[in-house]
Design a protein around this motif. Structure first.
Motif, short mmCIF file in Angstrom:
data_model
loop_
_atom_site.label_atom_id
_atom_site.label_comp_id
_atom_site.label_asym_id
_atom_site.label_seq_id
_atom_site.Cartn_x
_atom_site.Cartn_y
_atom_site.Cartn_z
N VAL A 52 0.87 -1.18 0.00
CA VAL A 52 0.00 0.00 0.00
C VAL A 52 0.90 1.23 0.00
CG1 VAL A 52 -0.23 0.27 2.53
CG2 VAL A 52 -2.14 0.90 1.04
N THR A 179 -6.61 -2.80 2.25
CA THR A 179 -6.04 -1.94 1.21
C THR A 179 -6.97 -1.75 0.01
OG1 THR A 179 -4.96 -3.75 -0.02
CG2 THR A 179 -3.72 -2.78 1.81
N PHE A 204 -4.37 2.87 6.52
CA PHE A 204 -3.74 2.57 5.22
C PHE A 204 -4.53 3.29 4.13
CE2 PHE A 204 -4.29 -1.98 7.02
CZ PHE A 204 -3.32 -1.78 7.99
N ASN A 206 -4.15 4.35 -0.40
CA ASN A 206 -3.36 4.55 -1.62
C ASN A 206 -3.55 5.96 -2.18
OD1 ASN A 206 -2.00 2.01 -2.20
ND2 ASN A 206 -4.06 1.15 -2.30
#
Ligand SMILES: *Cc1c(COP(=O)(O)O)cnc(C)c1O
Length: 384
Positions: A52, A179, A204, A206
């Motif tokens: 990630v 993720t 987490f 992205n």
């Protein structure tokens, strides 16, 4: 026979003792207690493990969930859909932020949020879905992400129980739990699959912009020292916890495999026992498949279908076999979260699960003799 523990952290500690003690000594010598180099190194290690882009360490899993919702800009009155059958932290932070929790029923096979129930609960005020990857396996993320896209909703994964779990998408791609949504939140509480020696948590994502927002929010909304751009919180991981987590992370897959191995033994032994339903994994292999790595068995949870669950709990406890009931009361019936909006008819599964579930000892140190003893005692009582 060794005394059976519900969670045995001693055996694990013995395996990492030298490493952990050396790192803790180093931290004591350098006095970098909060957000020091050890925290940064752990962040990088975890980003690599999960594949990630951004990990944002914080103080605990509950904070991680709260900060995720703050970072997404959710506002009072926004509706957030989550599972009725989970630990209260998930709904607690929704309520604390004055968002409107919308609890929905779960799937009887996986114990995870029921996608059809999510769909029925979506209104023009819905802003986010919080699937909880309960007991160590992912909710139906393909369907949840598709619904979120269709209705323009955020997805916050509550990954507190499923770090290290994988999710196999219909397109054949494998994803790490936590993720896949817009943001994932996890806990490093000592008994979680990746546990610190105190509290800890992480987010987490992205998304670069969201990561930036979250990084400031965990530290009083500071993006530049003593410049406070947004209202934040004080939620940081300390270096000593990061050192413990850094020692454990390279061993996490092996820890998960040890848990799966215990789960396979349980499930094989309970297979075909009339009133005992073993946990099912999403691809239907019932936890006895030798290659499956989708479930990390934070808990190994059976359903006892002949009404003997409560008597079984007592029977096991009297014989020094620890067990747990996760969870005994559905959230929609908890005093703090009960609401006239909820209709008992909408919760047939959680209402049944709370009366049937029992979680057995599950950790990385269970041996054959202990497993056999647990299985024999349980089967004799339930079918006796
Ligand atoms: C443990 C847990 C949390 C909270 O994590 P803490 O680190 O204890 O704050 C949240 N959600 C679920 C499903 C959990 O199991």
């Amino acid at each position: 026979m060794k005394k059976i523990q519900m969670v045995d952290l001693q055996g694990q500690y013995q395996g990492i003792k030298e490493e952990v003690r050396a790192s803790i000594d180093h931290i004591l010598e350098t006095s970098a207690y909060i957000n020091g180099p050890e925290v940064h190194a752990f962040q990088k290690d975890l980003e690599a493990y999960l594949g990630v882009k951004h990990v944002i360490p914080c103080a605990n899993g509950t904070d991680a969930l709260q900060i995720a919702m703050m970072g997404l800009g959710l506002r009072p009155g926004d509706e957030v859909i989550t599972a009725d059958f989970t630990f209260a932290a998930t709904v607690e932070v929704i309520a604390l932020l004055q968002l409107t929790p919308v609890l929905v029923d779960v799937d009887p096979d996986t114990f995870n949020i029921d996608v059809a129930a999510i769909e029925r609960a979506i209104t023009p005020k819905t802003k986010a879905i919080v699937p909880v990857h309960l007991f160590g396996q992912c909710a139906n993320m393909d369907a949840i992400m598709a619904l979120a896209k269709e209705h323009d909703l955020f997805v916050v994964e509550d990954n507190a129980q499923a770090i290290g779990a994988k999710y196999l998408s219909a397109n054949g791609q494998k994803h790490m739990a936590g993720t896949m949504g817009h943001v994932g939140a996890t806990s490093f509480f000592p008994s979680k699959n990746l546990g610190a020696y105190g509290d800890g948590g992480a987010l987490f994502t992205n998304d670069d912009d969201l990561a930036h927002t979250l990084r400031g929010m965990v530290n009083h909304g500071m993006y530049q020292r003593y410049h406070h751009d947004v209202v934040g919180v004080n939620s940081r991981l300390d270096s000593i916890q990061a050192a413990v987590l850094r020692a454990k992370l390279p061993r996490l897959d092996a820890y998960c495999e040890a848990r799966r191995n215990a789960a396979r033994q349980y499930s094989r032994a309970f297979a075909g026992q009339g009133h005992i339903m073993v946990p099912k994994t999403v691809n239907g292999c019932e936890g006895i498949c030798d290659t499956c790595d989708c479930h990390v068995f934070h808990q190994y949870t059976l359903r006892i279908t002949n009404g003997k669950r409560d008597a079984l709990v007592q029977h096991l406890q009297e014989r020094d076999i620890p067990c747990g009931v996760y969870y005994p009361i559905p959230l929609h019936r908890q005093k703090a979260y009960a609401d006239a909006r909820y209709d008992e008819k909408d919760f047939p599964v959680t209402n049944q699960l709370v009366a049937q579930v029992i979680s057995l000892p599950m950790h990385t140190e269970l041996d054959q003799e202990q497993l056999d003893h647990i299985v024999d005692t349980l089967v004799a009582f339930v079918n006796g």
